[in-house]
Design an enzyme around this catalytic site. Structure first.
Site, PDB file in Angstrom:
ATOM      1  N   CYS A 159     -44.523  56.985  -5.240  1.00 20.29           N
ATOM      2  CA  CYS A 159     -43.931  56.978  -3.901  1.00 20.29           C
ATOM      3  C   CYS A 159     -44.022  55.554  -3.350  1.00 20.29           C
ATOM      4  O   CYS A 159     -45.040  55.168  -2.769  1.00 20.29           O
ATOM      5  CB  CYS A 159     -44.669  57.967  -2.996  1.00 20.29           C
ATOM      6  SG  CYS A 159     -43.903  58.232  -1.396  1.00 20.29           S
ATOM      7  N   CYS A 354     -32.233  57.988   1.724  1.00 18.73           N
ATOM      8  CA  CYS A 354     -33.512  57.420   2.168  1.00 18.73           C
ATOM      9  C   CYS A 354     -33.291  56.414   3.285  1.00 18.73           C
ATOM     10  O   CYS A 354     -32.440  55.534   3.183  1.00 18.73           O
ATOM     11  CB  CYS A 354     -34.221  56.743   0.995  1.00 18.73           C
ATOM     12  SG  CYS A 354     -35.858  56.094   1.424  1.00 18.73           S
TER      13      CYS A 354
END
Length: 427
Positions: A159, A354
């Site tokens: 991540c 995103c």
């Protein structure tokens, strides 16, 4: 009547509960089990970590809003899943029966893999709200006593977005405090290059993020393996393309935040045949366990192989919209099995949208699908992304309060952009 239990109430579990309940109707029971009583909007944690958000702004009570949709809630920590008996066992010894289980626990934060890492050691984290609040305390100490900062991701992390976000947000917060000139910053990452993101890059992410780091006077070390962390000192090895140590560094710090590697939570990882060696749930193309057909899973807790081999291990991220596509697919497949008496046939697109905040600007990318090769990919930067991230926080929290995972206007706006949650049959 079938009883469906959703284990976990995060950005995957809550939408899953709402969508499954809507798909199955009143004739079937849906229950959410979560160890905390409140929903926490994880993407806002980097703001919490520098004092730009209070916890109350990014949390909400779970039971109150689930009850409006006639979804049951149990606040408990699950210590064991008995997949053969279709039961969960809580930390208090209570047994919860289920006919179908949706695992949406999120990950275990594996700080223990690096000596001295994590809030229990010498580095901070923004992976949970508690960690972000702890990070803010350390940030205030930095403001009072300026010095070097190290931000980034440990080896095995999957991540990377929050690491970049925190580096840029911290830079802005330090400039606001008029002490940025007293704080040398270094970005240490397991990625083979800046902007890899665990995805092999997205559009022009490499040059764009390199430019942003350079403009903000943030140095970087890629292919970085953190050997150990001591109080105020990080020991880093930089590997070459052959995986050999090429350089070593001793990076001093007054404040440090690195994203850890993830693993499966023990209750899930300990189920024989359910997970891979790291504890991530193995699923088929319909988000269902091959060994336990009545167990589905989506989100960060599912097993996805790395997109490519890198000198320092990097995992594949599971982003928010990608997770939502998994949960929508699960709801459709459960309806097929339970209501229509048909085999599952729905697949999520795994598209990624995103929005990454940079304090006073931001970066956005669309990857369709998220895992390469892709049909569509682009990466853009601008002030509008910063504003969009703020708006999205409010929007997602409202969705969780109203119990509508995909409002009709969201569906059709994204469809107009060619972004859909479910794969369409080409026949």
């Amino acid at each position: 009547m079938a009883k469906i239990v959703v284990l976990g109430a995060g950005t995957g579990g809550m939408p899953a509960a709402y969508e499954v309940k809507e798909a199955l109707g009143a004739g079937h029971e849906v229950m959410v089990v979560n160890e905390r009583e409140e929903f926490r909007f994880v993407p806002s944690n980097p703001w919490v970590a520098v004092g730009w958000r209070e916890a109350g702004a990014v949390t909400m009570p779970i039971e109150k809003y689930l009850a409006k949709k006639k979804i049951a809630f149990k606040c408990a920590r699950v210590d064991k899943i008995d997949a053969e008996a279709n039961q969960l066992v809580t930390g208090e010894g209570e047994v919860i029966d289920y006919d179908y289980l949706i695992i949406a626990t999120g990950p275990r934060l594996a700080f223990d893999q690096i000596e001295g890492a994590g809030p229990g050691g010498f580095t901070q984290s923004v992976c949970t709200l508690d960690h972000a609040e702890h990070c803010y305390v350390d940030f205030e100490k930095l403001v009072a006593n300026p010095g070097p900062v190290v931000v980034g991701s440990f080896q095995g992390a999957s991540c990377f977005g929050p690491a970049y976000e925190y580096a840029f947000i911290l830079d802005k917060a330090l400039r606001d405090a008029k002490i940025r000139h007293k704080v040398p910053m270094t970005f240490v990452t397991s990625e083979p290059y800046i902007g890899h993101l665990g995805l092999g890059g997205v559009g022009d992410s490499k040059s764009m993020l390199e430019s942003e780091l350079r403009n903000r006077n943030i140095k970087w070390i890629c292919n970085a393996r953190v050997d150990k962390v001591e109080d105020g000192m990080m020991h880093v090895s930089e590997l070459n393309r052959k995986g050999e140590v090429e350089f070593t560094y001793e990076e001093p710090f007054n404040h440090s935040m690195l994203i850890p590697p993830f693993g499966g939570v023990p209750a899930v990882a300990n189920v024989e045949g359910l997970c891979n060696p790291k504890g991530f749930v193995i699923t088929d193309e319909f988000q269902r366990s091959p060994k336990y057909p009545n167990i589905f899973s989506g989100g960060v807790c599912v097993a996805i192989p790395p997109v490519e081999t890198t000198p320092v291990p990097t995992g594949t991220p599971k982003t928010g919209y990608m997770i939502e596509t998994m949960m929508t697919a699960i709801a459709h497949n459960m309806k097929s099995i339970i209501v229509d008496d048909k085999p599952p046939s729905t697949k999520g697109t795994w598209h990624a949208i995103c929005l990454a905040d940079m304090g006073d600007t931001g970066a956005a990318f669309v990857a369709m699908p998220q895992i390469p090769p892709r049909n569509v990919t682009w990466f853009k930067k601008g002030k509008w992304v910063h504003l969009a991230k703020i708006a999205f926080e409010k929007y997602f929290m409202r969705k969780m309060k109203t119990g509508t995972s995909e409002p009709v206007y969201e569906k059709y706006v994204l469809k107009a952009l060619g972004i859909e949650r479910l794969e369409q049959d080409d026949k």
